[in-house]
Design a protein around this motif. Structure first.
Motif, PDB file in Angstrom:
ATOM      1  N   ALA A  83      44.351  43.356  51.782  1.00 47.05           N
ATOM      2  CA  ALA A  83      43.259  42.393  51.926  1.00 47.05           C
ATOM      3  C   ALA A  83      43.460  41.253  50.941  1.00 47.05           C
ATOM      4  N   ALA A  84      43.225  40.039  51.418  1.00 47.74           N
ATOM      5  CA  ALA A  84      43.368  38.848  50.576  1.00 47.74           C
ATOM      6  C   ALA A  84      42.056  38.609  49.824  1.00 47.74           C
ATOM      7  N   VAL A  85      41.948  39.233  48.659  1.00 47.72           N
ATOM      8  CA  VAL A  85      40.728  39.153  47.843  1.00 47.72           C
ATOM      9  C   VAL A  85      41.108  39.200  46.368  1.00 47.72           C
ATOM     10  N   ARG A  86      40.169  38.779  45.509  1.00 52.36           N
ATOM     11  CA  ARG A  86      40.359  38.985  44.065  1.00 52.36           C
ATOM     12  C   ARG A  86      40.240  40.470  43.742  1.00 52.36           C
ATOM     13  N   GLY A  87      39.290  41.105  44.380  1.00 57.38           N
ATOM     14  CA  GLY A  87      39.037  42.532  44.241  1.00 57.38           C
ATOM     15  C   GLY A  87      38.058  42.922  45.330  1.00 57.38           C
ATOM     16  N   PRO A  88      37.973  44.205  45.675  1.00 59.85           N
ATOM     17  CA  PRO A  88      37.143  44.608  46.814  1.00 59.85           C
ATOM     18  C   PRO A  88      35.646  44.602  46.498  1.00 59.85           C
ATOM     19  N   CYS A 103      50.868  31.445  47.824  1.00 58.58           N
ATOM     20  CA  CYS A 103      50.189  32.182  48.893  1.00 58.58           C
ATOM     21  C   CYS A 103      49.364  31.290  49.803  1.00 58.58           C
ATOM     22  N   SER A 104      49.644  31.356  51.097  1.00 59.05           N
ATOM     23  CA  SER A 104      48.920  30.552  52.076  1.00 59.05           C
ATOM     24  C   SER A 104      47.565  31.159  52.424  1.00 59.05           C
ATOM     25  N   GLN A 105      47.238  32.318  51.833  1.00 60.47           N
ATOM     26  CA  GLN A 105      45.932  32.931  52.092  1.00 60.47           C
ATOM     27  C   GLN A 105      44.857  32.448  51.117  1.00 60.47           C
ATOM     28  N   SER A 106      45.248  31.651  50.136  1.00 61.64           N
ATOM     29  CA  SER A 106      44.268  31.119  49.198  1.00 61.64           C
ATOM     30  C   SER A 106      43.339  30.131  49.904  1.00 61.64           C
ATOM     31  N   GLY A 107      42.046  30.294  49.682  1.00 64.07           N
ATOM     32  CA  GLY A 107      41.077  29.363  50.246  1.00 64.07           C
ATOM     33  C   GLY A 107      41.057  28.022  49.536  1.00 64.07           C
ATOM     34  N   ARG A 108      41.838  27.896  48.448  1.00 64.94           N
ATOM     35  CA  ARG A 108      41.870  26.659  47.673  1.00 64.94           C
ATOM     36  C   ARG A 108      42.903  25.662  48.208  1.00 64.94           C
ATOM     37  N   GLY A 146      43.326  35.591  54.667  1.00 66.01           N
ATOM     38  CA  GLY A 146      42.846  34.258  54.326  1.00 66.01           C
ATOM     39  C   GLY A 146      41.534  34.250  53.558  1.00 66.01           C
ATOM     40  N   GLY A 147      41.163  33.058  53.102  1.00 65.41           N
ATOM     41  CA  GLY A 147      39.895  32.887  52.421  1.00 65.41           C
ATOM     42  C   GLY A 147      39.833  33.464  51.026  1.00 65.41           C
ATOM     43  N   LEU A 176      44.327  45.825  47.487  1.00 68.85           N
ATOM     44  CA  LEU A 176      43.009  45.195  47.599  1.00 68.85           C
ATOM     45  C   LEU A 176      42.652  44.380  46.363  1.00 68.85           C
ATOM     46  N   GLY A 177      43.657  44.004  45.590  1.00 72.45           N
ATOM     47  CA  GLY A 177      43.380  43.212  44.401  1.00 72.45           C
ATOM     48  C   GLY A 177      43.016  44.060  43.198  1.00 72.45           C
ATOM     49  N   MET A 178      42.300  43.452  42.253  1.00 70.11           N
ATOM     50  CA  MET A 178      41.952  44.116  41.006  1.00 70.11           C
ATOM     51  C   MET A 178      40.807  45.094  41.206  1.00 70.11           C
ATOM     52  N   LEU A 179      40.916  46.257  40.577  1.00 72.06           N
ATOM     53  CA  LEU A 179      39.975  47.355  40.797  1.00 72.06           C
ATOM     54  C   LEU A 179      39.155  47.667  39.553  1.00 72.06           C
ATOM     55  N   THR A 180      37.950  48.205  39.790  1.00 68.14           N
ATOM     56  CA  THR A 180      37.210  48.879  38.738  1.00 68.14           C
ATOM     57  C   THR A 180      37.618  50.352  38.767  1.00 68.14           C
ATOM     58  N   ARG A 181      37.302  51.083  37.705  1.00 70.94           N
ATOM     59  CA  ARG A 181      37.633  52.504  37.689  1.00 70.94           C
ATOM     60  C   ARG A 181      36.925  53.239  38.829  1.00 70.94           C
ATOM     61  N   GLN A 182      35.667  52.893  39.078  1.00 71.18           N
ATOM     62  CA  GLN A 182      34.934  53.550  40.157  1.00 71.18           C
ATOM     63  C   GLN A 182      35.616  53.328  41.509  1.00 71.18           C
ATOM     64  N   GLN A 183      36.073  52.108  41.748  1.00 70.03           N
ATOM     65  CA  GLN A 183      36.760  51.819  43.015  1.00 70.03           C
ATOM     66  C   GLN A 183      38.076  52.584  43.116  1.00 70.03           C
TER      67      GLN A 183
END
Length: 331
Positions: free
Chosen positions: A113-118, A74-79, A65-66, A145-152
């Motif tokens: 995890a319900a996130v845009r990215g970690p 998706c019911s996990q959207s905080g919107r 959520g959130g 975990l959503g969208m990643l950077t190369r480092q992640q």
């Protein structure tokens, strides 16, 4: 007119070359009396290019959520005004879930995890969780975990995460009707990054979000271009409070045609039963899909919806004489 299933027999079954978008569309629009022929061919393709083993996976939500994104399904959207509230799982709970998953014979355990990215807090939790799981139980650990950077992405590799899930969700042409807070191209870039750093890629989507049959064929071809190791096929289970809450379920025969057609587009890929199959297909339809191209399943519950008891799926695999893929075969 040439029969698409005869074309597919030569092209896919014999040569191992997946169908393109136009050919997938022909399969998706076959008359209902050809469904059994489609599924039989898809099963042959699965057996020829993947073998009889079935990969079993369990998933757990580390952060529920959130989420700031507006994915309309998706019911996990905080919107949205949905009943799902933001919750974090602690590490002992994560380890216990991994142990329970391993008891089913599963070789794959996915931390979601319900996130845009970690952010750093989430990466720290994942780092601690992966280490604790690896010390406690013998199972492959995946993440979503959503969208990643190369480092992640490189950090996840260093942790020992061997597969990463990031769904395209739907065809590129339909995506703006499903999500507006990020683009299809952003998802595509994360998928490419996952492959570049050496993790296996799990990438699929949801059928039944208002897309046309042509867009389903487009989606299959776009997945084939990406060449993921695994494609989870979800069927929309409309969630209360989301923009798609009043959408109807995908009809069972239509869902099975989709399974068969996607197998013919992706002859060597793990094609996984995921969310929504229980209500879309029921027991008989689930069996038909296992004999129509599916060679991987998620057992137990999903992120915000209930699945079938793991025992039911394991009994079905035993009855169909489909062995569960061993851990040594997945490493």
């Amino acid at each position: 007119m040439t029969d698409i299933l005869e074309v597919a027999r030569r092209q896919v079954l014999e040569e191992g070359k997946g169908l393109d978008a136009e050919q997938v569309l022909q399969c998706l629009t076959l008359p209902d009396d050809r469904l059994e022929d489609l599924l039989a061919l898809a099963h042959q393709v699965r057996m020829r290019w993947c073998g009889p083993e079935v990969e079993v996976e369990g998933i757990v939500s580390l952060k529920t959520g959130g989420c700031p994104e507006d994915c309309h399904f998706c019911s996990q959207s905080g919107r949205f005004d949905s009943p799902v509230r933001s919750v974090w799982l602690n590490i002992p709970e994560l380890v216990e879930a991994a142990k329970e998953t391993a008891k089913t014979g599963a070789t794959e355990f996915c931390i979601v995890a319900a996130v845009r990215g970690p952010d750093e807090r989430l990466m720290a939790q994942v780092r601690e969780g992966v280490k604790a799981i690896q010390e406690a139980v013998e199972i492959n650990v995946s993440c979503s975990l959503g969208m990643l950077t190369r480092q992640q992405a490189e950090e996840l590799v260093a942790m020992g995460v061997h597969r990463y899930n990031h769904n395209l969700e739907t065809a590129r042409s339909h995506f703006p009707n499903v999500v507006t807070t990020h683009t299809w191209e952003e998802r595509w870039e994360t998928c490419k990054l996952v492959k570049e750093v050496g993790m296996e890629l799990c990438c699929g989507g949801i059928i039944g979000m208002g897309e046309t049959v042509e867009q389903r064929a487009e989606f299959a071809a776009q997945l084939a271009e990406l060449e993921p190791d695994e494609v989870p096929l979800n069927f929309l289970a409309p969630r209360p409070g989301t923009p798609f809450e009043h959408y109807g379920l995908v009809e069972g025969g239509e869902a099975l045609k989709t399974i068969g057609a996607f197998r013919l587009a992706l002859p060597r890929t793990l094609l996984r039963y995921a969310g929504g199959r229980e209500i879309t297909l029921g027991d008989l339809g689930t069996r038909s899909g296992m004999l129509g191209g599916i060679n991987a399943i998620i057992v137990g519950n999903y992120l915000t919806t209930l699945g079938r008891p793991a025992e039911q799926d394991l009994e079905l695999l035993s009855e169909l004489q489909m062995p569960i893929k061993a851990l040594s075969q997945t490493i």
